[in-house]
Design a protein around this motif. Structure first.
Motif, short mmCIF file in Angstrom:
data_model
loop_
_atom_site.label_atom_id
_atom_site.label_comp_id
_atom_site.label_asym_id
_atom_site.label_seq_id
_atom_site.Cartn_x
_atom_site.Cartn_y
_atom_site.Cartn_z
N ARG A 1 0.84 -1.19 0.00
CA ARG A 1 0.00 0.00 0.00
C ARG A 1 0.88 1.24 0.00
O ARG A 1 1.91 1.28 0.67
CB ARG A 1 -0.92 0.01 1.23
N CYS A 2 0.47 2.23 -0.77
CA CYS A 2 1.24 3.47 -0.75
C CYS A 2 0.36 4.68 -0.99
O CYS A 2 -0.81 4.54 -1.36
CB CYS A 2 2.40 3.42 -1.73
N VAL A 3 0.94 5.83 -0.73
CA VAL A 3 0.26 7.09 -1.00
C VAL A 3 0.94 7.69 -2.23
O VAL A 3 2.17 7.74 -2.30
CB VAL A 3 0.37 8.06 0.20
N GLU A 4 0.11 8.05 -3.21
CA GLU A 4 0.68 8.61 -4.44
C GLU A 4 0.38 10.10 -4.51
O GLU A 4 -0.75 10.53 -4.29
CB GLU A 4 0.05 7.92 -5.65
N ILE A 5 1.41 10.87 -4.81
CA ILE A 5 1.24 12.32 -5.05
C ILE A 5 1.57 12.54 -6.52
O ILE A 5 2.60 12.05 -7.00
CB ILE A 5 2.22 13.15 -4.21
N ARG A 6 0.69 13.26 -7.21
CA ARG A 6 0.95 13.55 -8.63
C ARG A 6 0.99 15.05 -8.84
O ARG A 6 0.08 15.75 -8.38
CB ARG A 6 -0.21 13.07 -9.49
N VAL A 7 1.99 15.52 -9.55
CA VAL A 7 2.00 16.93 -9.96
C VAL A 7 1.98 16.94 -11.48
O VAL A 7 2.91 16.47 -12.13
CB VAL A 7 3.23 17.66 -9.41
N THR A 8 0.89 17.43 -12.05
CA THR A 8 0.73 17.42 -13.51
C THR A 8 0.70 18.85 -14.02
O THR A 8 0.01 19.70 -13.45
CB THR A 8 -0.61 16.74 -13.87
N ASP A 9 1.46 19.10 -15.08
CA ASP A 9 1.39 20.44 -15.69
C ASP A 9 1.20 20.29 -17.18
O ASP A 9 1.46 19.23 -17.75
CB ASP A 9 2.67 21.24 -15.38
N ASN A 10 0.68 21.35 -17.81
CA ASN A 10 0.61 21.32 -19.28
C ASN A 10 1.64 22.29 -19.87
O ASN A 10 1.37 23.06 -20.75
CB ASN A 10 -0.82 21.59 -19.77
#
Ligand code: ADP
Length: 517
Positions: A301-310
């Motif tokens: 199990r893990c915690v996912e952090i996503r940083v998305t840019d265009n």
């Protein structure tokens, strides 16, 4: 033509077993060796099967915990393929083995015994370690020259404008402008050194349950304040997140660095009037699209952090290099090339992993996966810095061989209501203390000084004034000193470059702590 092999079947298998170059063995879960072949003896340095059978497997592991961890993994995965393990030979030397291990289980699912085939991979492992070492040295070289370059630029500006200040001391406009530039340069220097420090060692100071959604709130608030208004910023957190184990400030730094990069990428493509950044987080499981091997936690199990840019995206030509220290495509003064290498180090220190997806010209997504703690572990709230209470006229002795440090500390403490005297060396401090017998309440001591160092000075001062309290102030604290002198005397340490609050808090807290003998 040779005739048909008439050796009995069992005998033929036995020959295979005996001649095999892999060390083959069968063992019970408690580590009792049930059977082994000659290669097993050679790999581990035994001279006979009888002597090998006297040694239970846990004794060949670096620690009993290492053996327990191996058993637990075998119990849950039933067989281990290409499992790497460090073992200790009879003569005490280490051997790095790679093995396939197959568990046999009874009806209740308990491990009954296991078979393993291992080969000695020490040579390859050593070569690999040497390669890592030489790559490390190479990147230290790159780093050192990068740092020297950046610091020289900063110092150049500081020295140049300091000279200008001396030329125009009566022109208030110039004095203001020059001192502002000096301040800005010094802040850049401090930021650079803070980044280097987080890169080098303090990237995981605490080891407590951390609430990732809180970090996201803090970073989003800061970005909303400081990013161009035209850049759309969105926060998406799915449900309550599990806690992750680590350091709040370090993980804050991770998210901030990723967000600042996203901003730069968006501005480079759309200018300040467009583009968008999405910061997301969710609970997830490694294994679907991320190899579980990359996550170092006890389960998947893990915690996912996503940083998305265009933003502008990352071309395949630089993809391999973006995590290298000092790799940057930004102009001097805009980027240091340390952001992602700091992110990488912190994430690895948290036993997590970071993945990048990007389309050149179309934007990027950085995914950070951190092992989750058991659901329901309550995160610890980070301490909030509060301004300490002011001084009440206590006399403080500042001991530092750098005059400018004495000036700075004097200024700060004076403003807060303390009385201050300074000394540039240990012997001078002793004289100052003697001339104000019984009056000095606390000494702020630099640790590294030529001649009598901070520790010696401390002893001399305490010999004369046993009730004197002290705070250490240093840019560098050798590990052994922390574990002996500093902890024995229970001293507070202020690290240079320090913030005014850090110094003032250490002084106030030390003065308010119970009297020392
Ligand atoms: P810096 O931001 O100081 O250049 P980093 O280590 O943070 O240093 O980033 C290294 C390089 O990786 C950047 O110069 C840039 O070329 C590239 N990069 C990082 N993040 C992004 C992003 N979100 N979009 C496009 N390029 C990126």
């Amino acid at each position: 033509m040779p005739g048909p092999d008439t050796t009995p079947r069992d005998e033929r298998y036995r020959e295979f077993f005996e001649d095999d170059i892999t060390g083959d063995f069968v063992a019970a879960p408690d580590g009792t060796l049930l059977e082994c072949n000659p290669a097993y003896l050679t790999i581990l340095g035994f001279d006979s099967i009888a002597s090998a059978q006297k040694v239970k497997l846990p004794a060949l592991y670096p620690s009993p915990e290492a053996y327990r961890a191996f058993l637990a993994r075998l119990q849950s995965e039933r067989k281990l393929i290409y499992h790497e393990q460090e073992l200790i030979r009879v003569d005490g030397t280490r051997v790095h083995v790679v093995e396939n291990v197959i568990g046999r289980f009874d009806e209740s699912g308990e491990l009954a015994h296991f078979k393993a085939y291992m080969f000695d991979d020490t040579r390859r492992k050593r070569l690999e370690d040497q390669l890592h070492q030489s790559q490390k040295m190479e990147s230290i070289g790159t780093m050192a020259s990068g740092i020297a370059h950046d610091f020289n630029n900063i110092l150049n500006t500081v020295l140049g404008f300091a000279a200008q200040l001396q030329k125009h001391p009566y022109d208030p406009d110039k004095v203001l402008r020059y001192s502002q530039t000096i301040e800005k340069s010094a802040l850049r220097g401090a930021e650079l050194s803070a980044r280097l420090l987080s890169f080098a060692r303090v990237s995981r100071r605490e080891d407590v349950p951390v609430d990732v959604s809180r970090i996201i709130d803090e970073v989003v608030a800061l970005c909303a304040e400081s990013f161009p208004r035209g850049v759309a910023l969105e926060r998406r957190v799915d449900g309550p997140l599990d806690s992750v184990k680590g350091d709040h400030a370090a993980l804050y730094q991770v998210l901030l660095n990723l967000s600042v990069n996203a901003r730069d990428a968006v501005v480079a493509r759309h200018g300040t009037a467009g583009g968008s950044i999405v910061i997301q987080a969710r609970n997830t499981t490694a294994g679907d699209d991320v190899s579980p091997e990359l996550i170092g936690g006890p389960d998947l199990r893990c915690v996912e952090i996503r940083v998305t840019d265009n933003g502008i995206g990352i071309g395949p030509d630089i993809r391999e290099r973006i995590f290298d220290p000092f790799f940057t495509t930004k102009d001097r003064g805009q980027g240091t090339g340390l952001g992602l290498s700091v992110v990488y180090t912190i994430v690895r220190n948290h036993r997590g992993t970071i993945l990048v997806e990007s389309t050149p010209g179309g934007g990027s997504t950085f995914r950070v996966l951190l092992p989750a703690m058991a659901p329901g572990v309550v995160p610890r709230t980070p301490r909030i810095a509060r301004l300490p209470a002011p001084g009440r006229g206590e006399l403080v002795l500042i001991v530092d061989d750098e005059e400018s440090m004495i000036d700075l500390a004097t200024e700060l403490l004076h403003e807060q209501g303390y009385r201050v005297i300074g000394a540039r060396s240990g012997p001078e401090a002793v004289r100052a203390l003697e001339s104000r017998a019984g009056e000095v309440r606390l000494a702020v001591l630099d640790l590294v000084m030529p001649g009598m160092d901070g520790e010696q000075t401390y002893r001399e001062l305490k010999a004369r004034e046993p009730s004197l309290k002290a705070v250490l102030c240093t840019g560098y604290l050798p590990g052994e000193m922390r574990s002996t002198f500093v902890s024995r005397e229970n001293l507070r340490v202020v690290h240079k470059p320090f913030t005014p609050e850090a110094l003032l808090s250490a002084v106030r807290e030390t003065l308010d702590s119970p009297p020392v003998a």
